[in-house]
Design a protein around this motif. Structure first.
Motif, PDB file in Angstrom:
ATOM      1  N   ALA A 188      21.116  78.982 100.826  1.00  0.00           N
ATOM      2  CA  ALA A 188      21.266  78.736 102.381  1.00  0.00           C
ATOM      3  C   ALA A 188      22.442  78.427 102.965  1.00  0.00           C
ATOM      4  N   ILE A 189      23.213  77.501 102.252  1.00  0.00           N
ATOM      5  CA  ILE A 189      24.663  77.431 102.626  1.00  0.00           C
ATOM      6  C   ILE A 189      25.475  78.675 102.758  1.00  0.00           C
ATOM      7  N   GLY A 190      25.474  79.464 101.779  1.00  0.00           N
ATOM      8  CA  GLY A 190      26.046  80.651 101.913  1.00  0.00           C
ATOM      9  C   GLY A 190      25.692  81.590 102.807  1.00  0.00           C
ATOM     10  N   ALA A 191      24.231  81.677 103.162  1.00  0.00           N
ATOM     11  CA  ALA A 191      23.572  82.450 104.139  1.00  0.00           C
ATOM     12  C   ALA A 191      23.873  81.990 105.550  1.00  0.00           C
ATOM     13  N   ILE A 192      24.164  80.639 105.971  1.00  0.00           N
ATOM     14  CA  ILE A 192      24.222  80.294 107.122  1.00  0.00           C
ATOM     15  C   ILE A 192      25.808  80.723 107.551  1.00  0.00           C
ATOM     16  N   GLY A 193      27.015  80.567 106.571  1.00  0.00           N
ATOM     17  CA  GLY A 193      28.166  81.216 106.532  1.00  0.00           C
ATOM     18  C   GLY A 193      28.083  82.927 107.053  1.00  0.00           C
ATOM     19  N   LEU A 194      27.349  83.618 106.268  1.00  0.00           N
ATOM     20  CA  LEU A 194      27.221  84.873 106.617  1.00  0.00           C
ATOM     21  C   LEU A 194      26.655  85.408 108.087  1.00  0.00           C
ATOM     22  N   ASN A 195      25.613  84.228 108.422  1.00  0.00           N
ATOM     23  CA  ASN A 195      25.093  84.651 109.617  1.00  0.00           C
ATOM     24  C   ASN A 195      26.048  84.237 110.887  1.00  0.00           C
ATOM     25  N   VAL A 196      26.756  83.264 110.590  1.00  0.00           N
ATOM     26  CA  VAL A 196      27.936  83.135 111.674  1.00  0.00           C
ATOM     27  C   VAL A 196      28.715  84.393 112.016  1.00  0.00           C
ATOM     28  N   LEU A 197      29.089  84.941 110.726  1.00  0.00           N
ATOM     29  CA  LEU A 197      29.721  86.156 111.004  1.00  0.00           C
ATOM     30  C   LEU A 197      29.294  87.340 111.235  1.00  0.00           C
ATOM     31  N   SER A 198      28.054  87.660 110.667  1.00  0.00           N
ATOM     32  CA  SER A 198      27.359  88.884 110.815  1.00  0.00           C
ATOM     33  C   SER A 198      26.285  88.648 112.007  1.00  0.00           C
ATOM     34  N   GLY A 199      25.499  87.663 111.750  1.00  0.00           N
ATOM     35  CA  GLY A 199      24.532  87.560 112.890  1.00  0.00           C
ATOM     36  C   GLY A 199      24.995  87.053 114.364  1.00  0.00           C
ATOM     37  N   THR A 200      25.884  86.051 114.271  1.00  0.00           N
ATOM     38  CA  THR A 200      26.328  85.771 115.606  1.00  0.00           C
ATOM     39  C   THR A 200      27.568  86.675 116.184  1.00  0.00           C
ATOM     40  N   THR A 201      28.517  86.933 115.185  1.00  0.00           N
ATOM     41  CA  THR A 201      29.644  87.506 115.634  1.00  0.00           C
ATOM     42  C   THR A 201      29.526  88.928 115.536  1.00  0.00           C
TER      43      THR A 201
END
Length: 390
Positions: free
Chosen positions: A51-64
């Motif tokens: 979950a911690i790693g996925a939150i970081g990837l979501n900031v990069l791929s999902g949000t940006t």
């Protein structure tokens, strides 16, 4: 007389329901170690790290909107960084290993910072490449990292990996002993139970930090970059700077997740941090919901726990065989990949908002058109030069 205040009751009620659900989930997670077996505790720990790693990837791929296939590389940086910072130098068998011997908590912080530095070194590339080109560039990191992990034997231990120093602070060790015989309500608290609460704190901190980031000015700027870089630049957003910053933040989240994974495994090996792991994390954020912190957590739990559940109940499921079984069938890992591969297709076709969109009653993810989003953020972003922000 018509009641003009009636529409305002629904949002308030929705917030109350969400708050109640959050409190209930936290309460269940707090008491779970008192009732479940070691198998489910370890599975839950891996889900929290994911979950911690996925939150970081979501900031990069999902949000940006930046495609990254190199998340496994940064997870490895965090895991091996923690092992090296916390480990001692010495000879183990025939292998000479190096280490700094820091206190484990400080070593974890240094591992996160190290991963952020590595992400910062790559950020000039991520700030300029887009789409498939960025994906291919990050894919190269996985293969480069795997080569380094196999050959930097004094740091990584080579093919056989390296044992992990357990977390310890304030005289409390997250192992089965020291203090030995620790019990809570008559339940022995060993390594998994102790790590459970430590990981839960890390997940809560990661969620709150990411939510505040995405709801603030930086999050609105990152959303503008995703929707239209030209429009974002016109509104005064330094596009390259925000793209680079998103990559660094995502890397640091991956570093924290990698350090936690190392503590759970008790040993890190290079083969774990391969391309398949990066694909798993992409599946997490797509299934859970792009651009959503809650969606990243839900997707991480789904993708992480599915193969474990299939493995545990393989004997009771049709066409699924236990690992190492001579019977013909599909292994739990392969079956899990088929299932969440199908889940990705179904989400993309019928619920672009992911599982979190379904839970919120918005399968399409709500008003997600470019014009709608740009209209909301146009008046709220105040970046760029002083003259532009006035």
């Amino acid at each position: 007389m018509p009641n003009h205040h009636a529409p305002a009751a629904a949002p308030g009620l929705g917030r109350f329901v969400r708050l109640g659900a959050l409190v209930a989930v936290v309460a269940v997670l707090l008491v779970l170690p008192l009732y479940v077996t070691a198998f489910w505790l370890q599975t839950g720990l891996f889900a929290m790290a994911a979950a911690i790693g996925a939150i970081g990837l979501n900031v990069l791929s999902g949000t940006t909107g930046q495609l990254s296939l190199g998340h496994a590389f940064f997870l490895a940086c965090g895991a091996y960084g923690y092992v090296w910072f916390a480990g001692d130098s010495g000879k183990v068998g025939v292998q000479q290993l190096s280490g700094i011997g820091m206190p484990p908590l400080l070593a974890m912080v240094c591992a996160v910072l190290l991963t952020g530095i590595v992400g910062g070194l790559f950020s000039p590339i991520s700030g300029r490449l887009r789409g498939m080109y960025l994906g291919v560039a990050t894919l190269a990191l996985v293969f480069i990292g795997h080569h380094v992990m196999l050959n930097a034997k004094s740091v990584t231990g080579g093919f056989n990996g390296r044992s992990v120093t357990p977390m310890e602070f304030a005289g409390f060790t997250f192992t089965d002993g020291d203090p030995d015989g620790l019990e809570v309500l008559g339940v022995p608290f060993g390594q998994l139970e102790r790590l459970w609460y430590f990981a839960l704190v890390l997940v809560l901190v990661a969620c709150v930090t990411a939510r505040n980031l995405l709801r603030g000015r930086p999050g609105r700027a990152l959303g503008a970059v995703r929707d239209s870089e030209i429009a974002a630049a016109v509104m005064g957003v330094p596009v390259a700077r925000y793209r680079s910053a998103a990559f660094i933040v995502s890397s640091m989240y991956a570093g924290l997740a990698g350090a936690l994974i190392a503590m759970i495994f008790n040993r890190v090996v290079p083969d774990y941090f391969g391309l398949a792991l990066s694909i798993d994390y992409l599946a997490m954020i797509v299934i859970g919901g792009l651009g959503s912190v809650t969606g990243a957590v839900i997707g991480a739990v789904f993708v992480t726990m599915l193969p474990q559940i299939l493995s545990k109940y393989a004997d009771s499921l049709p066409l699924v065989v236990a690992p190492g079984s001579p019977d013909s069938g599909v292994g739990p890992g392969e079956a899990a990949r088929y299932l969440y591969g199908a889940a990705i297709v179904l989400v993309l076709l019928f619920a672009p908002g992911g599982l979190v969109g379904l839970l919120r009653g918005r399968p399409g993810g709500g008003p997600s058109g470019r014009a709608a989003r740009l209209g909301r953020i146009k008046g709220s972003i105040r970046t760029g030069s002083k003259g532009q922000s006035q």
